[in-house]
Structures are given as C-alpha cells and as structure tokens.
Scaffold this active site. Structure first.
Site, PDB file in Angstrom:
ATOM      1  N   ASP A  55       2.558   3.208  -2.092  1.00  0.00           N
ATOM      2  CA  ASP A  55       3.602   2.322  -1.559  1.00  0.00           C
ATOM      3  C   ASP A  55       3.359   2.114  -0.075  1.00  0.00           C
ATOM      4  O   ASP A  55       2.753   2.969   0.589  1.00  0.00           O
ATOM      5  CB  ASP A  55       4.986   2.957  -1.701  1.00  0.00           C
ATOM      6  CG  ASP A  55       5.626   2.712  -3.058  1.00  0.00           C
ATOM      7  OD1 ASP A  55       6.802   2.334  -3.086  1.00  0.00           O
ATOM      8  OD2 ASP A  55       4.953   2.918  -4.083  1.00  0.00           O
ATOM      9  N   SER A  72      -0.187  -5.296  -1.319  1.00  0.00           N
ATOM     10  CA  SER A  72      -1.376  -5.347  -0.474  1.00  0.00           C
ATOM     11  C   SER A  72      -2.510  -4.589  -1.140  1.00  0.00           C
ATOM     12  O   SER A  72      -2.278  -3.671  -1.937  1.00  0.00           O
ATOM     13  CB  SER A  72      -1.101  -4.762   0.910  1.00  0.00           C
ATOM     14  OG  SER A  72      -0.150  -5.535   1.605  1.00  0.00           O
ATOM     15  N   PHE A  82      -4.135   0.127  -3.822  1.00  0.00           N
ATOM     16  CA  PHE A  82      -2.962  -0.683  -4.130  1.00  0.00           C
ATOM     17  C   PHE A  82      -1.825  -0.218  -3.230  1.00  0.00           C
ATOM     18  O   PHE A  82      -1.571   0.980  -3.119  1.00  0.00           O
ATOM     19  CB  PHE A  82      -2.508  -0.469  -5.579  1.00  0.00           C
ATOM     20  CG  PHE A  82      -3.375  -1.088  -6.631  1.00  0.00           C
ATOM     21  CD1 PHE A  82      -2.885  -2.111  -7.432  1.00  0.00           C
ATOM     22  CD2 PHE A  82      -4.664  -0.638  -6.853  1.00  0.00           C
ATOM     23  CE1 PHE A  82      -3.664  -2.669  -8.434  1.00  0.00           C
ATOM     24  CE2 PHE A  82      -5.455  -1.182  -7.850  1.00  0.00           C
ATOM     25  CZ  PHE A  82      -4.959  -2.203  -8.641  1.00  0.00           C
ATOM     26  N   GLU A  83      -1.119  -1.160  -2.631  1.00  0.00           N
ATOM     27  CA  GLU A  83       0.051  -0.835  -1.813  1.00  0.00           C
ATOM     28  C   GLU A  83       1.236  -1.667  -2.307  1.00  0.00           C
ATOM     29  O   GLU A  83       1.227  -2.890  -2.205  1.00  0.00           O
ATOM     30  CB  GLU A  83      -0.209  -1.122  -0.334  1.00  0.00           C
ATOM     31  CG  GLU A  83      -1.256  -0.222   0.303  1.00  0.00           C
ATOM     32  CD  GLU A  83      -0.717   1.148   0.690  1.00  0.00           C
ATOM     33  OE1 GLU A  83       0.500   1.390   0.496  1.00  0.00           O
ATOM     34  OE2 GLU A  83      -1.505   1.966   1.187  1.00  0.00           O
ATOM     35  N   ALA A  84       2.239  -0.981  -2.840  1.00  0.00           N
ATOM     36  CA  ALA A  84       3.462  -1.644  -3.304  1.00  0.00           C
ATOM     37  C   ALA A  84       4.422  -1.766  -2.133  1.00  0.00           C
ATOM     38  O   ALA A  84       4.847  -0.760  -1.572  1.00  0.00           O
ATOM     39  CB  ALA A  84       4.099  -0.836  -4.432  1.00  0.00           C
TER      40      ALA A  84
END
Length: 384
Positions: A158, A175, A239-241
């Site tokens: 995240d 992102s 992965f960036e939430a």
C-alpha cells in the site's frame, strides 16, 4: 470480459477495511485448503504463523507476497479475491491453473499486522532487510524464493494518501515499479519483462481509473527486496495500492489491484512480455508527494494581533484503538500550499479561524476548530 463483474463474483466478503490480522485470514486459508495447498513455512518474531499457499500446475511460476508492511492490507484483500477466482471452476480459472503455479505468502508480517505498524515486532522494516536478513520473516521470504525458483515476483504493498500522479491533481490510486537491478538503472531482459507487464496492466486500468496510475522512482537500493530479486534475475513488479476519492477503507482500490493481477496473468498467457513496451512504461507519470487529506483555503487568522488570510492543511493519522483503525486528523501544514492538493477542500471565504486555544492553527494539533460562527469542524470535517 467484464473485469468488474469478475471482481464482484470473487470478492472475499469476510474481510474488509484496513485492519487485517492473521486471525482475519486464517479461516479463509483453511477454507481454501482443498487439496493440501496450505503449509506453514515459519514463525514471526512473536511466534505467529507464516503460511505459504501454492496452487496450480503450470510451468510459469509466480511468487506473490503481501503485508510485508503490517499496516498495508489492501493487496492482501485483493490476493484473497484472486485466490477465490482460482477456486471458481470457471474457464479463466482453469486457464490460469494450467498455465501457472502460484506461490503466495499472504501475510509475511503478522506481528506488524496485529500492531498495525509498517515494521515487524523488532521495529525493522522488512523491505530494507533483503541483504542483511536479520529477521525471521526476511529469511522465510528469501528461503521460499530460493526453493520455489519463480519466473516472476509480485511485491504487494500500500502507499499513503499523500501521493498523486505527478502534478495532475489526481490521486495515485495504483502505482507500479519495475525495480532497478543496478545503480545505472539499466534495462536487461529480466527487467524488460516486468516493464512490459506493467505497461499491460496500465493499459487495462486506464479504462477504469484514467489518469490515476503512477510510477515509482526507480533509484536502486539493493537492501529493498524488489531490487534484490531483480538483481538476481527474476522479473519483479512492485504494486502500490493507493487512494481512491472517498475510499479510506481501500475497498475500491482493492478492486483495481484485483483487476491488475488478472490482467497481468492474461498478459503473460498472451505473451505480452516479449514486446518492448518501455516507452509505454516511461509514459506513466511518476508519483509525487502533492496531497493532503484535508485542505482549508482563504481562512482569516489573528496572530499576535495581526490579521491575515491564509491556508492550512490537515492529515489523517491511522491510529489503532481497541481493535479498530481511527482516522484522526491533525494540522500538518500552514500557509504555503502552492502546488499541493487536498482530497477534501474547504473554501472558508475569509471566515475567521478559532479553536480552544486561540485564533490560529498550530502544527500537530487535532483538527477541531470553527470557521466563522456557522461552521464547526470536528476531526477535520464539518459537524452536521
């Protein structure tokens, strides 16, 4: 294919919100353990179980881990939604299971998850421990990597609400990063595959959240796990939430992470990784720290007898109290807010500021105040 409907069909309804602990996910793991897919690979600093879940019979091996940072739970939710898809018996599920073998560590840092902290119980950031391997969780992640020998690594995280997509004024809802493998940030065959997959996921996500996909800075840090695995020759994707407007529980973002995962695996099946898509990847705008949660404009303050019109901003701190995450707003910035945006913006139109202590806001104080005689703000929002 209706990817939004696919998400709704497979959403794990027993988990939601931001506070996700081992106790939350153990029943799901045991329910999904239909054919001995679940095993224990070790314990955390405080003795909590770290599980591995392996499913599929395909030759392409995918290694996914989530909640390396304990307070980053959105991708964990999406990962369980995806595991539900693999158990759905659909044509797509069978396609994935025959093409891939998935190895998942759904909660690498269960102590941090319980404490709702980024670090583990020893206050170590596991994403800076990939070389020293001082922590049991880091050793487990590396040992499974070496045993499984993945073809792709998915590093699931995240990011905070402060990130926007460059200077567009749009939040970075999702992102990505294809980490560098050397100081020069060169692109070799391994990193190229990660770049191409990100380009494919971006293409799909732009249909759902146009302009809300960002790209992280690719400065090389061998102590970060993504850089390490990329250095070791395995295509790795970060992965960036992030934030979707109004979605502080990250339930909308959860959907977009699920869609990204599905689209990436479809992309691998369709061999999108063999095409050079570096230009597409580099055209994804970089993340930038440009947001506050709450912004107040044209506020009249009285400081030492001098009146002036100014702006100020507040930021939420996520505080764990009695097993629940409270979003508590604190004053974070005063006056110079040029080139910054607010997820919520209030125009005071020259109304006077007043709180219990005086006539001007102060950094780090709770965002409880009045603007004029009509508007009372409690925890940063207008009291109705």
């Amino acid at each position: 294919m209706n990817l939004e409907q696919l998400f709704l069909d497979n959403k794990e309804k027993t988990i939601e919100g931001r506070y996700l602990t081992l106790e939350s996910v153990e029943p799901i793991l045991k329910r999904l353990n239909t054919d001995n897919q679940l095993s224990v690979v070790g314990q955390s600093v405080q003795g909590r179980t770290i599980y591995k879940y392996v499913i599929g019979s395909g030759k392409t091996k995918i290694y996914l881990w989530s909640q390396m940072h304990g307070n980053e739970s959105t991708t964990t939710k999406a990962l369980f939604d995806f595991l539900n898809l693999l158990h759905s018996g659909t044509e797509l599920a069978e396609r994935f299971l025959s093409n891939f073998t998935f190895c998942c560590l759904p909660m690498l840092n269960p102590d941090g998850a319980f404490l709702y902290t980024r670090a583990n119980a020893n206050e170590i950031d596991l994403n800076r421990d990939s070389q020293a391997l001082t922590q049991p969780e880091s050793k487990i992640l590396r040992a499974v990597f070496e045993e499984f020998k993945p073809d792709y690594c998915y590093n699931l995280h995240d990011q905070r609400t402060i990130f926007g997509v460059a200077d567009t004024g749009k939040p970075a809802t999702v992102s990505f990063l294809a980490p560098s493998y050397n100081e020069e940030r060169e692109i070799n065959a391994s990193r190229q595959k990660a770049i191409n997959l990100i380009a494919e996921m971006n293409l799909v996500l732009q249909e759902f959240i146009p302009g809300q996909i960002g790209r992280f800075d690719d400065s090389f840090n061998i102590n970060c796990i993504g850089d390490t695995f990329q250095y070791l020759g395995v295509p790795t994707i970060l992965f960036e939430a992030g934030h979707f407007p109004g979605d502080y529980q990250r339930e909308m973002t959860r959907k977009y992470i699920f869609i990204a995962l599905v689209s990436s695996f479809i992309g691998i099946c369709e061999n999108v990784v063999v095409v050079n898509r570096t230009k597409e990847y580099l055209n994804i705008p970089q993340n930038k720290v440009v947001f506050y949660d709450l912004m107040y404009k044209k506020v009249k303050i009285n400081y030492d007898g001098n009146e002036k019109i100014t702006n100020f901003a507040a930021q939420y701190k996520e505080e764990l109290v009695d097993g629940k995450i409270n979003f508590n707003a604190y004053i974070a910035k005063i006056d110079d807010l040029e080139n910054f945006f607010g997820h919520e913006v209030f125009d005071a139109q020259g109304a006077s500021y007043e709180d219990e202590d005086g006539n001007f806001p102060k950094i780090d104080q709770k965002a409880n105040f009045c603007l004029g005689k009509e508007q009372k703000f409690v925890n940063g929002l207008i009291k109705k």
